[in-house]
Design an enzyme around this catalytic site. Structure first.
Site, PDB file in Angstrom:
ATOM      1  N   ASP A 133      10.609  39.816 -14.694  1.00  0.00           N
ATOM      2  CA  ASP A 133      11.039  38.424 -14.897  1.00  0.00           C
ATOM      3  C   ASP A 133      11.217  38.035 -16.355  1.00  0.00           C
ATOM      4  O   ASP A 133      11.234  36.859 -16.675  1.00  0.00           O
ATOM      5  CB  ASP A 133      10.081  37.451 -14.191  1.00  0.00           C
ATOM      6  CG  ASP A 133       8.816  37.184 -14.981  1.00  0.00           C
ATOM      7  OD1 ASP A 133       8.383  38.072 -15.741  1.00  0.00           O
ATOM      8  OD2 ASP A 133       8.271  36.078 -14.851  1.00  0.00           O
ATOM      9  N   GLU A 134      11.353  39.015 -17.259  1.00  0.00           N
ATOM     10  CA  GLU A 134      11.594  38.611 -18.642  1.00  0.00           C
ATOM     11  C   GLU A 134      12.542  39.525 -19.382  1.00  0.00           C
ATOM     12  O   GLU A 134      12.691  40.699 -19.042  1.00  0.00           O
ATOM     13  CB  GLU A 134      10.283  38.438 -19.406  1.00  0.00           C
ATOM     14  CG  GLU A 134       9.426  39.657 -19.491  1.00  0.00           C
ATOM     15  CD  GLU A 134       8.020  39.281 -19.950  1.00  0.00           C
ATOM     16  OE1 GLU A 134       7.709  39.501 -21.120  1.00  0.00           O
ATOM     17  OE2 GLU A 134       7.248  38.778 -19.117  1.00  0.00           O
TER      18      GLU A 134
HETATM   19  P1  DGT Z   1       4.523  32.073 -15.631  1.00  0.00           P
HETATM   20  O1  DGT Z   1       5.442  33.024 -16.346  1.00  0.00           O
HETATM   21  O2  DGT Z   1       3.234  31.863 -16.350  1.00  0.00           O
HETATM   22  O3  DGT Z   1       5.167  30.782 -15.246  1.00  0.00           O
HETATM   23  O4  DGT Z   1       4.102  32.745 -14.243  1.00  0.00           O
HETATM   24  P2  DGT Z   1       4.572  34.122 -13.571  1.00  0.00           P
HETATM   25  O5  DGT Z   1       4.031  34.114 -12.180  1.00  0.00           O
HETATM   26  O6  DGT Z   1       6.042  34.291 -13.699  1.00  0.00           O
HETATM   27  O7  DGT Z   1       3.759  35.182 -14.431  1.00  0.00           O
HETATM   28  P3  DGT Z   1       4.249  36.473 -15.228  1.00  0.00           P
HETATM   29  O8  DGT Z   1       5.507  36.204 -15.986  1.00  0.00           O
HETATM   30  O9  DGT Z   1       3.072  36.944 -15.997  1.00  0.00           O
HETATM   31  O10 DGT Z   1       4.529  37.552 -14.102  1.00  0.00           O
HETATM   32  C1  DGT Z   1       5.752  37.638 -13.391  1.00  0.00           C
HETATM   33  C2  DGT Z   1       5.496  38.066 -11.962  1.00  0.00           C
HETATM   34  O11 DGT Z   1       4.784  39.315 -11.967  1.00  0.00           O
HETATM   35  C3  DGT Z   1       4.616  37.100 -11.188  1.00  0.00           C
HETATM   36  O12 DGT Z   1       5.350  36.042 -10.588  1.00  0.00           O
HETATM   37  C4  DGT Z   1       3.978  38.008 -10.180  1.00  0.00           C
HETATM   38  C5  DGT Z   1       3.835  39.341 -10.904  1.00  0.00           C
HETATM   39  N1  DGT Z   1       2.457  39.451 -11.404  1.00  0.00           N
HETATM   40  C6  DGT Z   1       1.938  38.917 -12.536  1.00  0.00           C
HETATM   41  N2  DGT Z   1       0.621  39.157 -12.648  1.00  0.00           N
HETATM   42  C7  DGT Z   1       0.291  39.883 -11.565  1.00  0.00           C
HETATM   43  C8  DGT Z   1      -0.957  40.452 -11.079  1.00  0.00           C
HETATM   44  O13 DGT Z   1      -2.027  40.316 -11.690  1.00  0.00           O
HETATM   45  N3  DGT Z   1      -0.889  41.161  -9.899  1.00  0.00           N
HETATM   46  C9  DGT Z   1       0.276  41.328  -9.212  1.00  0.00           C
HETATM   47  N4  DGT Z   1       0.278  42.047  -8.085  1.00  0.00           N
HETATM   48  N5  DGT Z   1       1.449  40.788  -9.614  1.00  0.00           N
HETATM   49  C10 DGT Z   1       1.460  40.077 -10.761  1.00  0.00           C
HETATM   50 CA    CA Z   2       7.021  34.509 -15.781  1.00  0.00          CA
HETATM   51 CA    CA Z   3       6.697  37.631 -17.394  1.00  0.00          CA
END
Ligand code: DGT
Ligand code: CA
Ligand code: CA
Length: 362
Positions: A108-109
């Site tokens: 996603d980046e």
């Molecule tokens: P944000 O960017 O803070 O608004 O939130 P996210 O959910 O986009 O977080 P990000 O950019 O760190 O991670 C992108 C995707 O990667 C997230 O939607 C789900 C997956 N992901 C992140 N952390 C974990 C984890 O600890 N375990 C698993 N299975 N997947 C993860």
């Molecule tokens: Ca993200």
């Molecule tokens: Ca990310």
């Protein structure tokens, strides 16, 4: 002086689920990786911003999230990785068009070097980032946050600063003061362990980190890491935005103008996806062996049908009949109307120059 953008999709997995099913809006949404032991154990992969208000975070046990959210009408959903990867490619294809150089850094980046197309005019960069953000939203219904700066490190830090749906600029000359008040853990590459060591020595902010001499950092963490931390604390980074090597798959997806079970209608809607994929194959000199058709039905389940051929193809034109067969077979097995359709080619080989395509970033 370069102009670099870092784009990161907001609460990515959870946002896709929310977009596809608007009744989830306003409720805590948690996407979970359930373990195959059953009994509802597993970890949180993504949490929307409402659930974060109650301290739910990626990586925590689902059971913990359930306790934190029990009074707030939460929704827990299982991950649909294949689907998120297709959506990722859809978004990345849009982002790619905005850079002189494009580097996907995770599902996603991505980084963009936009120096040339903005004629090196940094004052144009924020407006450009807003335009990209709006375009992604218009075409996919997804929000992202964008960091704008003059190197990759600062662009990434900036992207994480104002979320969701933010644009943050760190202009030349602003880095040291911008960084001063941030927590040490906000610097990419400084993980939990390093943060803990530094905190135990009394250093909490990047400003405090800036006061540690380079020799001392190198003796704590070794030469390479010590030097990295020293430079990062000052916002120094020379890494170029690198175009990635060939990808392992190409895919396209679209929402049908109306939900349907008509074979002809679905095939006609697949035509623009076929043209897009043909363009990818031609421009990168690729051939494929495996073809997959995806169907997202009105109950929001994703289904796929694949075929692997004996021979390689460098265009989808000769395999239209297979697409028809796969679609027919899907419709005969599933009673629901189709809401979105997708196509993927994989098992790719670059016919230009050297050997099998190996690189991937997932
Ligand atoms: P944000 O960017 O803070 O608004 O939130 P996210 O959910 O986009 O977080 P990000 O950019 O760190 O991670 C992108 C995707 O990667 C997230 O939607 C789900 C997956 N992901 C992140 N952390 C974990 C984890 O600890 N375990 C698993 N299975 N997947 C993860
Ligand atoms: Ca993200
Ligand atoms: Ca990310």
């Amino acid at each position: 002086m370069r102009i670099i953008l870092h784009v990161d999709l907001d609460y990515f997995y959870a946002q896709i689920e929310e977009r596809d099913n608007p009744v989830l809006k306003g409720r805590p949404v948690v996407v979970c990786v359930y373990s195959d032991r059953g009994g509802g154990s597993g970890v949180v992969a993504a949490a929307n911003y409402i659930s974060r208000r109650y301290n739910v975070k990626a990586g925590m046990p689902v059971k913990t999230a359930e306790k934190l959210l029990k009074d707030f009408n939460p929704v827990f959903l299982p991950v649909r990785l294949n689907y998120y990867e297709i959506v990722s490619e859809e978004v990345m294809n849009i982002i790619k068009g905005y850079g002189d150089v494009f580097e996907q850094a995770s599902v996603d980046e991505a980084y963009l070097d936009v120096t040339r197309r903005l004629n090196g005019d940094f004052s144009e960069a924020a407006g450009y980032a807003f335009k990209l953000q709006a375009d992604v939203y218009l075409k996919t219904g997804l929000t992202c946050s964008i960091g704008v700066s003059y190197n990759k490190l600062l662009a990434k830090i900036a992207a994480g600063y104002r979320k969701p749906n933010g644009v943050t600029v760190i202009a030349p000359g602003e880095a040291e003061s911008f960084l001063k008040t941030l927590k040490i853990s906000k610097i990419p590459g400084i993980g939990v362990k390093t943060t803990r060591i530094l905190e135990s020595k009394g250093y909490k902010t990047v400003g405090e980190l800036q006061s540690i001499p380079v020799e001392e950092l190198m003796s704590f963490f070794g030469r390479k890491t010590g030097l990295y931390i020293y430079n990062a604390a000052r916002g120094l980074d020379e890494e170029p935005v690198k175009p990635r090597g060939p990808v392992l798959q190409h895919s396209r997806i679209k929402t049908l103008r109306e939900n349907t079970r008509s074979l002809e209608y679905i095939l006609s809607e697949l035509e623009p996806l076929i043209s897009d994929l043909n363009r990818d194959l031609t421009s990168e000199g690729l051939s494929f062996k495996t073809l997959t058709v995806f169907f997202i039905t009105v109950d929001l389940k994703i289904h796929s049908k694949s075929v692997t051929f004996e021979h390689r193809f460098n265009s989808l034109n000769p395999v239209r009949k297979e697409i028809l067969k796969l679609t027919e077979s899907f419709l005969s097995e599933n009673p629901y109307s189709v809401r979105r359709v997708g196509l993927k080619v994989s098992n790719l080989l670059c016919e230009r120059g050297s050997g099998q395509v190996k690189l991937t970033f997932f």
